[in-house]
Design an enzyme around this catalytic site. Structure first.
Site, mmCIF file in Angstrom:
data_model
loop_
_atom_site.group_PDB
_atom_site.id
_atom_site.type_symbol
_atom_site.label_atom_id
_atom_site.label_comp_id
_atom_site.label_asym_id
_atom_site.label_seq_id
_atom_site.Cartn_x
_atom_site.Cartn_y
_atom_site.Cartn_z
ATOM 1 N N SER A 143 26.786 5.615 36.673
ATOM 2 C CA SER A 143 27.781 6.680 36.591
ATOM 3 C C SER A 143 28.156 7.143 37.990
ATOM 4 C CB SER A 143 27.234 7.865 35.799
ATOM 5 O OG SER A 143 28.141 8.949 35.803
ATOM 6 N N TYR A 156 22.355 15.618 32.730
ATOM 7 C CA TYR A 156 22.919 14.265 32.651
ATOM 8 C C TYR A 156 22.989 13.634 34.039
ATOM 9 C CZ TYR A 156 26.296 10.500 31.917
ATOM 10 O OH TYR A 156 26.929 9.274 31.886
#
Length: 309
Positions: A143, A156
């Site tokens: 990510s 996250y």
């Protein structure tokens, strides 16, 4: 060249799109998911029907990344049926949205268990096979949040940063056994996945209320993200699946350590290059420069430079 691929978290989103893309490219694909005979039975059935209709080798295997036993059983199934496992696509993941203080330690522990420890479970199941063959590819769906660190996604971001670090250090070590690593770094997507709709919120409602003055920002988070996309651009996660298919089509020994698919144009590639240079210099000065290269295995190209970044 076709290969045998195991994809985690293939019920929906990027994992599902990747299973379809790789099967269409001629790979033998094991699309793994939890509860394939229950709540995900419909999604499993769609993939199997696609395979039947298109003449593709796309199979379903049960895999819960939160279970050592499940990971080991899934890999054993692949090896029993296909005789080898060439590539693992680490895609399974979950999203939390909220204020960091409002997430309990138990909340964060659960997310780390899915997004980070899940990778370790699957790697421990598959790496003995890959090491014995001295070949294979670990492909991680990372990510860009681990670089740009957006607000309201604290646990996250922490889990993806931890997973990224684990992937990099693992790459040093498994590279000596001819095993390649690629970290695909998607930017944000506001459609085409169930990431945001299925995101969990913080477990401490009282702490959440203490941040009420920021609620308006959280509410427009997706809108703000969409505003980063250039006009007319189709910011769809199928681009990530296409990039994974492109990487796996490259000759063994030539796959990049990192690649970015980011329609928000956050400049992550520039940061990656600075980090790559610093890391290469540091590891070389330690006297471990050979860990920056994959040892050519039976199917690898010679002198493959795989400098972690």
């Amino acid at each position: 060249m076709s290969s045998v691929v195991l994809i985690t978290g293939a019920a929906t989103g990027i994992g599902n799109l990747t299973a379809r893309a790789l099967a269409a490219a001629g790979h033998t694909v094991y699309a793994s998911m939890r509860d394939a005979g229950g709540r995900n039975a419909g999604r499993a059935g769609e993939l199997l029907e696609l395979a039947r209709r298109e003449g593709q080798d796309l199979r379903i295997v049960e895999l819960d990344v939160q279970s050592d036993t499940s990971a080991e059983a899934a890999v054993a199934t692949v090896l029993e049926e296909s005789g080898r496992l060439d590539t693992v696509v680490h895609n399974a993941g979950h999203l939390y949205v909220g204020y960091v203080e409002a997430f309990t330690p138990e909340d964060i522990r659960r997310l780390l268990d899915i997004n980070t420890l899940g990778i370790q479970r699957v790697n421990r199941a598959v790496l003995p096979h890959m090491r014995s063959r001295r070949s294979g590819t670990l492909l991680y769906v990372g990510s860009t949040t681990s670089v740009v660190v957006p607000p309201f996604l604290g646990p996250y971001v922490a889990s993806k940063a931890a997973a990224d670090a684990l992937a990099q250090v693992t790459a040093y070590e498994v590279g000596r056994f001819g095993i390649e690593t690629t970290i695909v770094m998607p930017g944000p997507f506001t459609r085409g996945t169930e990431h945001f709709p299925n995101a969990d919120r913080a477990g401490d409602a009282e702490r959440t209320r203490a941040y009420a003055e920021l609620d308006a920002m959280v509410a427009r988070n997706e809108e703000a993200t969409e505003g980063l996309f250039p006009p007319g651009v189709d910011a769809h996660p199928r681009a990530v699946a296409d990039e994974i298919a492109r990487v796996l089509a490259l000759p063994a020994g030539t796959r990049p350590l990192r690649t970015v698919v980011d329609f928000s144009e956050a400049g992550v590639e520039r940061v990656n290059e600075v980090l790559r240079r610093a890391q290469q210099d540091f590891v070389t000065r330690l006297g471990f420069g050979e860990l920056l290269h994959v040892e050519p295995g039976p199917a690898s190209a010679p002198n493959a430079d795989r400098t972690p970044s």
